[in-house]
Design a protein around this motif. Sequence first.
Motif, mmCIF file in Angstrom:
data_model
loop_
_atom_site.group_PDB
_atom_site.id
_atom_site.type_symbol
_atom_site.label_atom_id
_atom_site.label_comp_id
_atom_site.label_asym_id
_atom_site.label_seq_id
_atom_site.Cartn_x
_atom_site.Cartn_y
_atom_site.Cartn_z
ATOM 1 N N ARG A 145 13.879 37.097 16.794
ATOM 2 C CA ARG A 145 12.747 36.195 17.023
ATOM 3 C C ARG A 145 12.694 35.152 15.914
ATOM 4 N NH1 ARG A 145 6.810 38.358 16.866
ATOM 5 N NH2 ARG A 145 5.731 36.530 17.652
ATOM 6 N N ASP A 146 12.321 33.928 16.220
ATOM 7 C CA ASP A 146 12.357 32.890 15.200
ATOM 8 C C ASP A 146 11.244 33.080 14.167
ATOM 9 O OD1 ASP A 146 10.086 30.734 15.777
ATOM 10 O OD2 ASP A 146 10.910 31.375 17.715
ATOM 11 N N LEU A 147 11.598 32.738 12.931
ATOM 12 C CA LEU A 147 10.683 32.896 11.798
ATOM 13 C C LEU A 147 9.402 32.096 12.004
ATOM 14 C CD1 LEU A 147 10.033 33.842 8.900
ATOM 15 C CD2 LEU A 147 11.426 31.906 8.079
ATOM 16 N N LEU A 148 9.506 30.901 12.564
ATOM 17 C CA LEU A 148 8.315 30.068 12.759
ATOM 18 C C LEU A 148 7.268 30.780 13.603
ATOM 19 C CD1 LEU A 148 6.812 27.398 12.427
ATOM 20 C CD2 LEU A 148 8.014 26.586 14.486
ATOM 21 N N THR A 149 7.679 31.366 14.705
ATOM 22 C CA THR A 149 6.740 32.069 15.579
ATOM 23 C C THR A 149 6.121 33.264 14.861
ATOM 24 O OG1 THR A 149 7.985 31.365 17.524
ATOM 25 C CG2 THR A 149 6.493 33.233 17.810
ATOM 26 N N VAL A 150 6.935 33.977 14.104
ATOM 27 C CA VAL A 150 6.409 35.128 13.362
ATOM 28 C C VAL A 150 5.388 34.662 12.327
ATOM 29 C CG1 VAL A 150 7.022 36.968 11.733
ATOM 30 C CG2 VAL A 150 8.433 36.576 13.771
ATOM 31 N N LEU A 151 5.718 33.577 11.603
ATOM 32 C CA LEU A 151 4.766 33.068 10.610
ATOM 33 C C LEU A 151 3.456 32.668 11.274
ATOM 34 C CD1 LEU A 151 7.079 30.819 8.401
ATOM 35 C CD2 LEU A 151 6.031 32.997 7.750
ATOM 36 N N ARG A 152 3.545 31.878 12.331
ATOM 37 C CA ARG A 152 2.345 31.317 12.950
ATOM 38 C C ARG A 152 1.549 32.351 13.749
ATOM 39 N NH1 ARG A 152 1.420 26.100 12.928
ATOM 40 N NH2 ARG A 152 0.334 26.227 14.925
ATOM 41 N N GLY A 169 0.331 26.684 8.570
ATOM 42 C CA GLY A 169 0.654 25.414 7.927
ATOM 43 C C GLY A 169 2.013 24.884 8.324
ATOM 44 N N THR A 170 2.940 25.761 8.586
ATOM 45 C CA THR A 170 4.274 25.370 9.031
ATOM 46 C C THR A 170 4.171 24.980 10.493
ATOM 47 O OG1 THR A 170 5.206 26.951 7.459
ATOM 48 C CG2 THR A 170 6.676 26.110 9.170
ATOM 49 N N LYS A 171 4.670 23.800 10.833
ATOM 50 C CA LYS A 171 4.459 23.253 12.175
ATOM 51 C C LYS A 171 5.679 23.388 13.069
ATOM 52 C CE LYS A 171 0.444 21.808 10.880
ATOM 53 N NZ LYS A 171 -0.624 22.757 11.069
ATOM 54 N N TYR A 172 5.410 23.481 14.368
ATOM 55 C CA TYR A 172 6.458 23.412 15.382
ATOM 56 C C TYR A 172 6.644 21.944 15.729
ATOM 57 C CZ TYR A 172 9.008 23.941 19.726
ATOM 58 O OH TYR A 172 9.956 23.849 20.705
ATOM 59 N N TYR A 184 1.363 15.466 10.712
ATOM 60 C CA TYR A 184 2.046 16.575 11.378
ATOM 61 C C TYR A 184 3.348 16.956 10.681
ATOM 62 C CZ TYR A 184 3.043 19.865 15.002
ATOM 63 O OH TYR A 184 3.276 21.030 15.671
ATOM 64 N N CYS A 185 4.111 15.979 10.231
ATOM 65 C CA CYS A 185 5.384 16.256 9.565
ATOM 66 C C CYS A 185 5.202 16.623 8.100
ATOM 67 C CB CYS A 185 6.314 15.053 9.672
ATOM 68 S SG CYS A 185 5.766 13.632 8.672
ATOM 69 N N THR A 186 4.031 16.389 7.553
ATOM 70 C CA THR A 186 3.803 16.479 6.113
ATOM 71 C C THR A 186 4.157 17.835 5.502
ATOM 72 O OG1 THR A 186 2.130 14.758 6.287
ATOM 73 C CG2 THR A 186 2.113 16.080 4.274
ATOM 74 N N PRO A 187 3.772 18.969 6.089
ATOM 75 C CA PRO A 187 4.165 20.237 5.466
ATOM 76 C C PRO A 187 5.690 20.373 5.326
ATOM 77 C CG PRO A 187 2.437 20.623 7.061
ATOM 78 C CD PRO A 187 2.877 19.186 7.245
ATOM 79 N N GLY A 188 6.416 19.993 6.361
ATOM 80 C CA GLY A 188 7.881 20.068 6.294
ATOM 81 C C GLY A 188 8.447 19.086 5.300
ATOM 82 N N MET A 189 7.876 17.870 5.266
ATOM 83 C CA MET A 189 8.316 16.869 4.286
ATOM 84 C C MET A 189 8.092 17.389 2.871
ATOM 85 S SD MET A 189 9.267 13.751 5.411
ATOM 86 C CE MET A 189 9.239 12.785 6.919
ATOM 87 N N ILE A 190 6.923 17.939 2.622
ATOM 88 C CA ILE A 190 6.615 18.445 1.281
ATOM 89 C C ILE A 190 7.553 19.580 0.902
ATOM 90 C CG2 ILE A 190 4.862 19.718 -0.041
ATOM 91 C CD1 ILE A 190 2.761 17.861 1.285
ATOM 92 N N MET A 191 7.811 20.492 1.826
ATOM 93 C CA MET A 191 8.714 21.599 1.498
ATOM 94 C C MET A 191 10.133 21.081 1.239
ATOM 95 S SD MET A 191 6.554 23.952 1.317
ATOM 96 C CE MET A 191 7.648 25.299 0.870
ATOM 97 N N GLY A 192 10.563 20.094 1.995
ATOM 98 C CA GLY A 192 11.872 19.488 1.744
ATOM 99 C C GLY A 192 11.922 18.825 0.379
ATOM 100 N N ALA A 193 10.832 18.147 0.001
ATOM 101 C CA ALA A 193 10.766 17.484 -1.304
ATOM 102 C C ALA A 193 10.744 18.504 -2.438
ATOM 103 C CB ALA A 193 9.530 16.581 -1.369
#
Length: 159
Positions: free
Chosen positions: A22-29, A36-39, A102-111
Amino acid sequence: MTETIPFNLDGTAREVRADPARDLLTVLREDLESTGTKYGCGEAQCGACTVLVDGVATRACVTPVGVVLGRDVRTIEGLEREGRLHPVQQAFLDEDALQCGYCTPGMIMGAVALLERNTSPTRAEIVRAMNPHVCRCCAYPRIVAAIESAARVMKGGAV
């Protein structure tokens, strides 16, 4: 087949009962209510679901939860410490580096991943590192400025 999968989530030992595929994103959410992590695209193409696994930027939408067994997973919720935003989060606010957000959490984690492996990235290195992240609002210049600002703060320099 459901298994117990222990891992560290934002510094706290957690375990879930889930199919390891199962994908980590679904488990997290859905299982851990860490929303906070977005699909985004569900195909690892947009970066909205980026988390750090052992410090490496990882697309949670295509990462099987079984892969994180015993590892450290850091999400946007895990960046703030004692009421203080992470320097990258603060820089995104200060530089107005978001519109819809919407993209901000992923952008921040990438940064964060970039700045943890390279404390003095050039503008070109920032652009290259952030290229896999899609912002439909096109806030890219402010995002680059925010990462440059965060790098200065994280090195102890002035904003």
